[in-house]
Design a protein around this motif. Structure first.
Motif, PDB file in Angstrom:
ATOM      1  N   ASP A  74     -16.953 -12.063  29.150  1.00 30.22           N
ATOM      2  CA  ASP A  74     -18.020 -12.783  28.443  1.00 30.22           C
ATOM      3  C   ASP A  74     -17.591 -13.233  27.049  1.00 30.22           C
ATOM      4  OD1 ASP A  74     -19.916 -12.504  30.521  1.00 30.22           O
ATOM      5  OD2 ASP A  74     -20.336 -10.446  29.878  1.00 30.22           O
ATOM      6  N   SER A  75     -16.409 -12.825  26.639  1.00 32.30           N
ATOM      7  CA  SER A  75     -15.949 -13.146  25.290  1.00 32.30           C
ATOM      8  C   SER A  75     -15.673 -14.637  25.128  1.00 32.30           C
ATOM      9  CB  SER A  75     -14.668 -12.361  24.984  1.00 32.30           C
ATOM     10  OG  SER A  75     -14.077 -12.812  23.782  1.00 32.30           O
ATOM     11  N   ASP A  76     -16.031 -15.172  23.980  1.00 31.93           N
ATOM     12  CA  ASP A  76     -15.720 -16.569  23.672  1.00 31.93           C
ATOM     13  C   ASP A  76     -14.215 -16.781  23.528  1.00 31.93           C
ATOM     14  OD1 ASP A  76     -18.396 -17.241  23.682  1.00 31.93           O
ATOM     15  OD2 ASP A  76     -18.645 -16.962  21.517  1.00 31.93           O
ATOM     16  N   GLU A  77     -13.477 -15.691  23.331  1.00 30.90           N
ATOM     17  CA  GLU A  77     -12.030 -15.771  23.152  1.00 30.90           C
ATOM     18  C   GLU A  77     -11.268 -15.553  24.460  1.00 30.90           C
ATOM     19  OE1 GLU A  77     -10.834 -16.621  20.212  1.00 30.90           O
ATOM     20  OE2 GLU A  77     -12.910 -16.721  19.500  1.00 30.90           O
ATOM     21  N   LEU A  78     -11.973 -15.581  25.579  1.00 34.93           N
ATOM     22  CA  LEU A  78     -11.346 -15.249  26.861  1.00 34.93           C
ATOM     23  C   LEU A  78     -10.170 -16.167  27.182  1.00 34.93           C
ATOM     24  CD1 LEU A  78     -11.464 -13.492  29.438  1.00 34.93           C
ATOM     25  CD2 LEU A  78     -12.966 -15.234  30.429  1.00 34.93           C
ATOM     26  N   VAL A  79     -10.338 -17.460  26.999  1.00 35.39           N
ATOM     27  CA  VAL A  79      -9.265 -18.403  27.337  1.00 35.39           C
ATOM     28  C   VAL A  79      -8.066 -18.198  26.415  1.00 35.39           C
ATOM     29  CG1 VAL A  79      -8.646 -20.838  27.587  1.00 35.39           C
ATOM     30  CG2 VAL A  79     -10.933 -20.067  28.240  1.00 35.39           C
ATOM     31  N   GLN A  80      -8.326 -17.919  25.148  1.00 35.55           N
ATOM     32  CA  GLN A  80      -7.229 -17.660  24.221  1.00 35.55           C
ATOM     33  C   GLN A  80      -6.516 -16.364  24.569  1.00 35.55           C
ATOM     34  OE1 GLN A  80      -5.911 -19.663  21.773  1.00 35.55           O
ATOM     35  NE2 GLN A  80      -4.325 -18.077  21.840  1.00 35.55           N
ATOM     36  N   ARG A  81      -7.275 -15.360  24.997  1.00 37.09           N
ATOM     37  CA  ARG A  81      -6.651 -14.096  25.401  1.00 37.09           C
ATOM     38  C   ARG A  81      -5.754 -14.308  26.616  1.00 37.09           C
ATOM     39  NH1 ARG A  81      -7.940  -9.255  23.638  1.00 37.09           N
ATOM     40  NH2 ARG A  81      -7.641  -8.262  25.667  1.00 37.09           N
ATOM     41  N   PHE A  82      -6.194 -15.166  27.519  1.00 34.09           N
ATOM     42  CA  PHE A  82      -5.334 -15.495  28.658  1.00 34.09           C
ATOM     43  C   PHE A  82      -4.017 -16.088  28.165  1.00 34.09           C
ATOM     44  CE2 PHE A  82      -3.719 -19.015  31.210  1.00 34.09           C
ATOM     45  CZ  PHE A  82      -3.360 -18.352  32.376  1.00 34.09           C
ATOM     46  N   ALA A  83      -4.114 -17.046  27.250  1.00 37.01           N
ATOM     47  CA  ALA A  83      -2.905 -17.689  26.728  1.00 37.01           C
ATOM     48  C   ALA A  83      -1.993 -16.676  26.038  1.00 37.01           C
ATOM     49  CB  ALA A  83      -3.289 -18.807  25.758  1.00 37.01           C
ATOM     50  N   ASP A  84      -2.596 -15.703  25.371  1.00 39.37           N
ATOM     51  CA  ASP A  84      -1.810 -14.691  24.663  1.00 39.37           C
ATOM     52  C   ASP A  84      -1.121 -13.721  25.623  1.00 39.37           C
ATOM     53  OD1 ASP A  84      -2.621 -15.798  22.274  1.00 39.37           O
ATOM     54  OD2 ASP A  84      -4.245 -14.353  21.945  1.00 39.37           O
ATOM     55  N   PHE A  85      -1.760 -13.431  26.750  1.00 39.59           N
ATOM     56  CA  PHE A  85      -1.265 -12.382  27.640  1.00 39.59           C
ATOM     57  C   PHE A  85      -0.467 -12.906  28.828  1.00 39.59           C
ATOM     58  CE2 PHE A  85      -4.208  -9.927  25.217  1.00 39.59           C
ATOM     59  CZ  PHE A  85      -3.800  -8.609  25.328  1.00 39.59           C
ATOM     60  N   HIS A  86      -0.677 -14.151  29.212  1.00 38.49           N
ATOM     61  CA  HIS A  86       0.003 -14.671  30.403  1.00 38.49           C
ATOM     62  C   HIS A  86       1.459 -14.985  30.081  1.00 38.49           C
ATOM     63  CE1 HIS A  86       0.727 -18.019  33.509  1.00 38.49           C
ATOM     64  NE2 HIS A  86       0.740 -16.870  34.152  1.00 38.49           N
ATOM     65  N   ILE A  87       2.371 -14.285  30.751  1.00 40.45           N
ATOM     66  CA  ILE A  87       3.801 -14.497  30.536  1.00 40.45           C
ATOM     67  C   ILE A  87       4.326 -15.621  31.409  1.00 40.45           C
ATOM     68  CG2 ILE A  87       6.078 -13.425  30.752  1.00 40.45           C
ATOM     69  CD1 ILE A  87       4.713 -10.734  30.152  1.00 40.45           C
ATOM     70  N   GLY A  88       3.870 -15.660  32.652  1.00 41.39           N
ATOM     71  CA  GLY A  88       4.330 -16.702  33.564  1.00 41.39           C
ATOM     72  C   GLY A  88       3.965 -16.372  34.991  1.00 41.39           C
ATOM     73  N   SER A  89       4.236 -17.319  35.883  1.00 38.75           N
ATOM     74  CA  SER A  89       3.979 -17.140  37.312  1.00 38.75           C
ATOM     75  C   SER A  89       5.290 -17.346  38.058  1.00 38.75           C
ATOM     76  CB  SER A  89       2.917 -18.133  37.786  1.00 38.75           C
ATOM     77  OG  SER A  89       1.692 -17.934  37.091  1.00 38.75           O
ATOM     78  N   PHE A  90       5.588 -16.439  38.980  1.00 40.13           N
ATOM     79  CA  PHE A  90       6.899 -16.401  39.605  1.00 40.13           C
ATOM     80  C   PHE A  90       6.774 -16.322  41.124  1.00 40.13           C
ATOM     81  CE2 PHE A  90       6.944 -14.567  35.407  1.00 40.13           C
ATOM     82  CZ  PHE A  90       8.033 -15.175  34.790  1.00 40.13           C
TER      83      PHE A  90
END
Length: 237
Positions: A159-175
């Motif tokens: 529910d956080s307004d920062e959810l999309v930014q947190r994704f960007a911060d935590f997502h390393i990549g897809s393999f």
């Protein structure tokens, strides 16, 4: 008019008359066991979509949800979606993860197909959908499958307004595989090259084999890894 007792061979003898269905009709509530009919409809839906989850027809998606919901003992988000068509992205993502992780290969395939379909759907129930402005919907719209995988992680505030930014911060990549994760995110390539050089020099290259299962466990212990639709989505812990 006299009513005779039903034959013990009547498959519908335990089904109340009000719950009987016409031929070809699907019960999305799960009240009437229909394993064969559900399988036929799912086959038709997947065939119509050409195996592409994003193109699964609406009627097919809810039948897939019904089939998966039937495989767990208590009603949950999948059951609610099958019955009402209400899309709760977070609840559905996390319930589908359980099926993908603990079900057989067919169950995982169905979970992935339904997940790909749901990524493109607005939240809410038919006729009362969301305006698409929630952080979850924005993330799905902008990032697709990796964000769907992100929703399956524990201890994130969806529910956080920062959810999309947190994704960007935590997502390393897809393999494509755990091996690719090792090759990309660790120094394993240099390590293997050094071992090969020493082994060839001393003539025992045929006796050294890396324990890839142990290396895979190291990957899973180091990062959060979510497998979805043939990809391994990696996140920082």
């Amino acid at each position: 008019m006299e009513q005779h007792p039903r034959s013990p061979d009547d498959r519908d003898r335990h089904i109340p008359n009000r719950e009987k269905l016409d031929s070809g009709e699907i019960d999305l509530t799960g009240s009437v066991p229909q394993p064969g009919a559900l399988a036929d409809v799912i086959f038709d839906a997947v065939s119509e979509a050409g195996g592409d989850g994003e193109k699964i027809p609406d009627w097919g998606a809810r039948v897939i949800a019904r089939e998966l919901a039937n495989r767990i003992p208590v009603p949950g988000t999948l059951h609610h979606y099958a019955v009402t068509g209400t899309v709760d992205h977070v609840g559905l993502a996390r319930e589908l993860e359980i099926h993908a992780n603990f079900g057989d290969p067919q169950t995982k395939e169905l979970a992935d197909l339904l997940g790909l379909y749901l990524i493109k759907q607005p939240a809410g129930r038919p006729g009362h959908q969301s305006d698409g402005a929630t952080p979850v919907e924005r993330g799905l719209r902008e990032h697709g499958a990796p964000f769907w995988a992100f929703l399956q992680l524990k201890n994130i505030d969806t529910d956080s307004d920062e959810l999309v930014q947190r994704f960007a911060d935590f997502h390393i990549g897809s393999f494509a595989s755990l091996s690719e994760i090792l090759d990309t995110l660790t120094e394993i390539k240099g390590f293997k090259a050094a071992i090969k050089e020493v082994a060839e020099r001393w003539g025992f290259e045929d006796y050294i084999v890396l324990d890839r299962e142990r290396l895979a466990r190291t990957v899973l212990a180091t990062w959060d890894v979510v497998e979805f639709n043939g990809k391994f989505h990696v996140f920082m812990r």
